[in-house]
Motif scaffolding. Structure first.
Motif, PDB file in Angstrom:
ATOM      1  N   GLU A 175      -2.753   8.591   2.264  1.00 25.01           N
ATOM      2  CA  GLU A 175      -2.769   7.656   1.221  1.00 25.01           C
ATOM      3  C   GLU A 175      -3.307   6.310   2.079  1.00 25.01           C
ATOM      4  O   GLU A 175      -2.562   5.939   2.991  1.00 25.01           O
ATOM      5  CB  GLU A 175      -1.428   7.271   0.656  1.00 25.01           C
TER       6      GLU A 175
ATOM      7  N   ASN B 191      -5.737   3.931  -4.222  1.00 24.63           N
ATOM      8  CA  ASN B 191      -5.176   3.415  -5.347  1.00 24.63           C
ATOM      9  C   ASN B 191      -6.168   2.390  -5.985  1.00 24.63           C
ATOM     10  O   ASN B 191      -6.883   1.430  -5.290  1.00 24.63           O
ATOM     11  CB  ASN B 191      -3.872   2.487  -4.655  1.00 24.63           C
TER      12      ASN B 191
ATOM     13  N   GLU C 154      -5.752   7.393  -7.178  1.00 19.03           N
ATOM     14  CA  GLU C 154      -4.420   7.257  -7.662  1.00 19.03           C
ATOM     15  C   GLU C 154      -4.502   6.232  -8.783  1.00 19.03           C
ATOM     16  O   GLU C 154      -4.938   5.004  -8.390  1.00 19.03           O
ATOM     17  CB  GLU C 154      -3.590   6.883  -6.602  1.00 19.03           C
TER      18      GLU C 154
ATOM     19  N   ASP D  26       0.211   7.849 -10.312  1.00 20.84           N
ATOM     20  CA  ASP D  26       1.075   7.049  -9.199  1.00 20.84           C
ATOM     21  C   ASP D  26       2.192   6.770  -9.689  1.00 20.84           C
ATOM     22  O   ASP D  26       2.412   6.648 -11.017  1.00 20.84           O
ATOM     23  CB  ASP D  26       0.377   5.960  -8.647  1.00 20.84           C
TER      24      ASP D  26
ATOM     25  N   LYS E 214       2.521  11.972  -8.699  1.00 26.97           N
ATOM     26  CA  LYS E 214       3.318  11.271  -7.604  1.00 26.97           C
ATOM     27  C   LYS E 214       4.757  10.884  -7.992  1.00 26.97           C
ATOM     28  O   LYS E 214       4.554   9.742  -8.693  1.00 26.97           O
ATOM     29  CB  LYS E 214       2.530  10.239  -6.941  1.00 26.97           C
TER      30      LYS E 214
ATOM     31  N   GLU F  75       7.249  10.821  -3.520  1.00 31.51           N
ATOM     32  CA  GLU F  75       6.867   9.611  -2.600  1.00 31.51           C
ATOM     33  C   GLU F  75       8.443   9.322  -2.088  1.00 31.51           C
ATOM     34  O   GLU F  75       9.413   9.479  -2.499  1.00 31.51           O
ATOM     35  CB  GLU F  75       6.371   8.409  -3.449  1.00 31.51           C
TER      36      GLU F  75
END
Ligand code: C2E
Ligand code: CA
Ligand code: CA
Length: 718
Positions: A489, A548, A580, A610, A631, A665
């Motif tokens: 990521e 992101n 994300e 996310d 996630k 995560e």
């Protein structure tokens, strides 16, 4: 012409001396009479009872209807128009009877074509004999007549103007007796001119009202100028209340003395309504009807002035609704507006009657609290507010929990200056927000420093990209079963030359508030795609880089096109990138969002949600939107208790049903990894494997473990 020619000769007198004397006196009298005739501009006729002209004297023969010779022996009926002759004959008859007749007017056509007006004064001629003759003095009054006519026509015009005027007009004399009023007067009061003229207000209205009218009439006379007053009355025309603005002014007689009062009353109901509307618009917020920023500033200054004079303390509170933007962005602006209205009502209900709640703009409210004995009084009110916000809000049929953050500054403790007090309350409010929201904070001196820091951050961030202060770090993503690194990521880092490494939690919110996130996001995408292209250039197992994206980026136009351009520029393929997004993007269920995500999906990108589980519990979007990966937020993983364990299992089974991948995560311990693996979670990120590291390091990790095997027991970071 001489008079002696026309008067009969005196009788023969015996006594010659006496005769001479009489003759002299007679001559004198004749001269005197002659003098009079020449002195006056009028025409003098002698006529008999039938109107026959016997004699004519004048020094202006052009005023005669015919030459004198033509007149003598003819009658007025021969000379004048029949109607005028009738008037003249009537005057002669009246004088024959009464001795004199005055004031009759006739009009005469003269030989030169002119028509002139004459006023007749007729008297019986004193005479010794029996035959009655009459002396008629005919005075030319044409100029006066014309002036009168002109005045009359102006009067008629004025009256018709008065009648057509929408304003009520009336005139009273000094005793308050009405001399005139117009149609509008009748329309409004229901009283006609005939009802009104000749009466006073005491005959027309109740005594109390009549008295006030009389008093204001007198006041206008005393003031000697225009006196304006306003009064609500009920219109007789439609029974509605009407606001009348009345102007009274003394009426002066030609001599300059006061002859009465003129009044003009205008219906200003609509004007008044628009005046109020303008006032409302200028000083009140149209949405919540609360005072706006200008009125707030006014009242703040008033509050300080009165606190100074009474030696009191006063408070200023600033209130900001937490996560208002999320509601606005996800549930739509009408719902956001509804929330603001409900919030305004709760604030009003939390304060004392004499406090002022204002809306300064957006989701920012302020309260003025005069006369505070102690600071803890303010604390109680702030607690009241937070308490009121703990109750659920019903928005668009949904239950929503919204909190707010409150900042407080105190006069005179913190400052005696209005601007400072607002600024300080604002800093305190930011502190309340940063320390977990749904909170209140009093201002303290060191707060200004942190508010200033935020502003500094904002301006520095604008230059960070050009100065090359931004870096992308990468955190590996591993398969839980084998520990193989399958991707990473991309996480943004800001290395400030003086402030050092600034964590994204500090600058991403600033970037989002200012809109800078769009530019930052572009930079991140380009960098991440570059890296993904490099990673995948010489590898047969695909390595996905997750990026992101902020909600703000989806709201700014041209996102999809610019992503396509970045792919072109960097030679990156879409299947090497996972996008994300946060749940908040999906909550409003907007068609545009769905279109954009579907387009990105069809371009080949995969989409991950996310921080799954921290947002709203509206799960229906999972089926509607094209989602590849969930996630699980690290708060569920880090503190694995029984409740969280069950939630993690539930998320895993939802994902299984929908055919989605799951990434856990924030995995920090082997136990957490084991629990996740045992429950069928596919992959994980976390300090157990590695923190986010610079690009060079992530390349090294991949080289050290070409098969992508990242054994937790040989962790790469501590
Ligand atoms: P996120 O997307 O949820 O990123 C994961 C965050 O968790 C990262 O923090 C990461 O360093 C941290 N983390 C990873 N493993 C662990 C662990 O085992 N334990 C703990 N305690 N933390 C772990 P980071 O880098 O500080 O980023 C914070 C947030 O900033 C990100 O949360 C993301 O929302 C935002 N962010 C970072 N980079 C970007 C970016 O390029 N664009 C946007 N829009 N947001 C970004
Ligand atoms: Ca993330
Ligand atoms: Ca996350």
């Amino acid at each position: 012409m001489t008079l002696s020619q026309s008067f009969p000769e005196p009788a023969v007198i015996v006594d010659i001396a006496e005769h001479k004397q009489t003759e002299r006196e007679l001559k004198k009298a004749l001269e005197f009479a002659e003098g009079i005739i020449t002195a006056i501009p009028d025409v003098l006729f002698e006529v008999d009872e039938d109107g026959r002209y016997l004699q004519v004297w004048t020094r202006n023969p052009e005023l005669l209807a015919h030459q004198k010779e033509m007149l003598l022996g003819r009658t007025v009926n021969d000379v004048l128009a029949p109607d005028q002759a009738a008037i003249a004959m009537e005057a002669l008859r009246a004088a024959g009877k009464e001795g004199v007749a005055y004031g009759r007017c006739i009009c005469v056509s003269l030989p030169n074509g002119e028509t002139r007006w004459f006023e007749l004064s007729v008297a019986k001629r004193p005479s010794a004999d029996s035959a009655t003759t009459l002396l008629a003095l005919s005075r030319d009054i044409t100029e006066r007549k014309q002036a009168e006519e002109a005045i009359n026509s102006v009067r008629i015009q004025l009256l018709s103007v008065l009648q057509t005027m929408p304003d009520m007009v009336w005139v009273k004399d000094t005793d308050g007796v009405y001399l005139l009023c117009n149609h509008a007067y009748e329309r409004l009061t229901g009283k006609t001119e005939a009802d009104v003229v000749g009466k006073t207000d005491f005959d027309l209205f109740e005594t109390e009202r009549a008295r006030t009218f009389r008093e204001s009439d007198k006041a206008a006379i005393e003031a000697g100028g225009i006196l304006v007053s306003e009064e609500w009355v009920v219109s007789r025309e439609n029974g509605q209340s009407v606001l009348l603005e009345t102007r009274k002014v003394p009426v002066l007689a030609p001599g300059g003395e006061v002859a009465g009062v003129l009044g003009v009353s205008r219906d200003v109901t609509e004007l008044n309504a628009s005046r109020q509307k303008i006032h409302q618009m200028a000083f009140y917020d149209p949405l919540t009807s609360l005072p706006n920023r200008s009125l707030f500033n006014d009242r703040l200054r008033q509050m300080i002035t009165s606190a100074v004079s009474r030696g009191q303390r006063a408070g200023v509170m600033l209130i900001d609704i937490d996560h208002f933007k999320v509601v606005n962005d996800t549930m739509g602006h009408p719902v956001g507006d509804e929330l603001l209205c409900q919030a305004a009502a709760r604030l009003n209900a939390s304060v004392r009657d004499y406090d002022t709640v204002a809306r300064l703009g957006g989701d920012e409210f302020a309260i003025l609290l005069p006369d505070i004995s102690q600071g803890d009084g303010l604390g109680r009110i702030a607690n009241n507010i937070l308490e009121k916000f703990r109750e659920r809000f019903l928005l668009d049929g949904q239950e929503v929990f919204i909190s707010c953050s409150v900042g407080i500054a105190l006069y005179p403790d913190d400052s005696a200056d209005a601007n400072d007090l607002v600024k300080y309350a604002d800093s305190a409010m930011y502190l309340a927000k940063r320390s977990g929201r749904s909170n209140f904070r009093f201002y303290s001196k060191d707060l200004t420093a942190s508010a200033e820091e935020r502003m500094r951050l904002e301006s520095e961030l604008r230059r960070a990209i050009e100065r090359g202060e931004l870096e992308l770090h990468y955190q590996p993503k591993v398969l839980l079963t084998s520990g193989a690194m399958i991707g990473c990521e991309a996480l943004l880092r800001w290395r400030h030359p003086e402030m050092g490494m600034i964590p994204p939690a500090r600058f991403i919110p600033v970037a989002e508030d200012t809109g800078l996130i769009v530019e930052l996001g572009q930079w991140v995408l380009r960098e991440a795609c570059q890296t993904a292209a490099e990673f995948n250039a010489d590898s047969d197992s695909p390595h996905k880089v997750a990026v992101n994206l902020s909600v703000k980026q989806f709201q700014s136009p041209g996102l999809v096109r610019s992503i396509a351009e970045i792919l072109d520029e960097t030679g990156c393929r879409s299947e090497w990138v996972e996008i994300e997004i946060t749940e908040s993007l999906l909550l409003d269920q907007k068609d545009e969002t769905l279109e954009m995500l579907s387009e990105l999906r069809s371009m080949g990108f995969s989409i991950a949600i996310d921080d799954f589980g921290t947002g709203y519990s509206a799960l229906n979007y999972l089926a509607r939107f094209p989602i590849d990966t969930l996630k699980i937020d690290r708060s569920f993983i880090n503190s694995v208790d029984r409740r969280n364990e069950e939630l993690v299992k539930a998320i895993l089974s939802i994902a299984r049903c929908l055919g989605q991948n799951v990434v856990a995560e924030g995995v920090e311990t082997a136990e957490q990894a084991a629990f996740l693996a045992a429950n069928g979670c596919g992959s994980a990120q976390g300090f157990l494997y590695s923190k986010a590291v610079p690009k060079a390091e992530i390349i090294a990790i991949r080289l050290r473990s070409p098969a992508g095997d990242l054994n937790p027991r040989e962790r790469l970071c501590g």
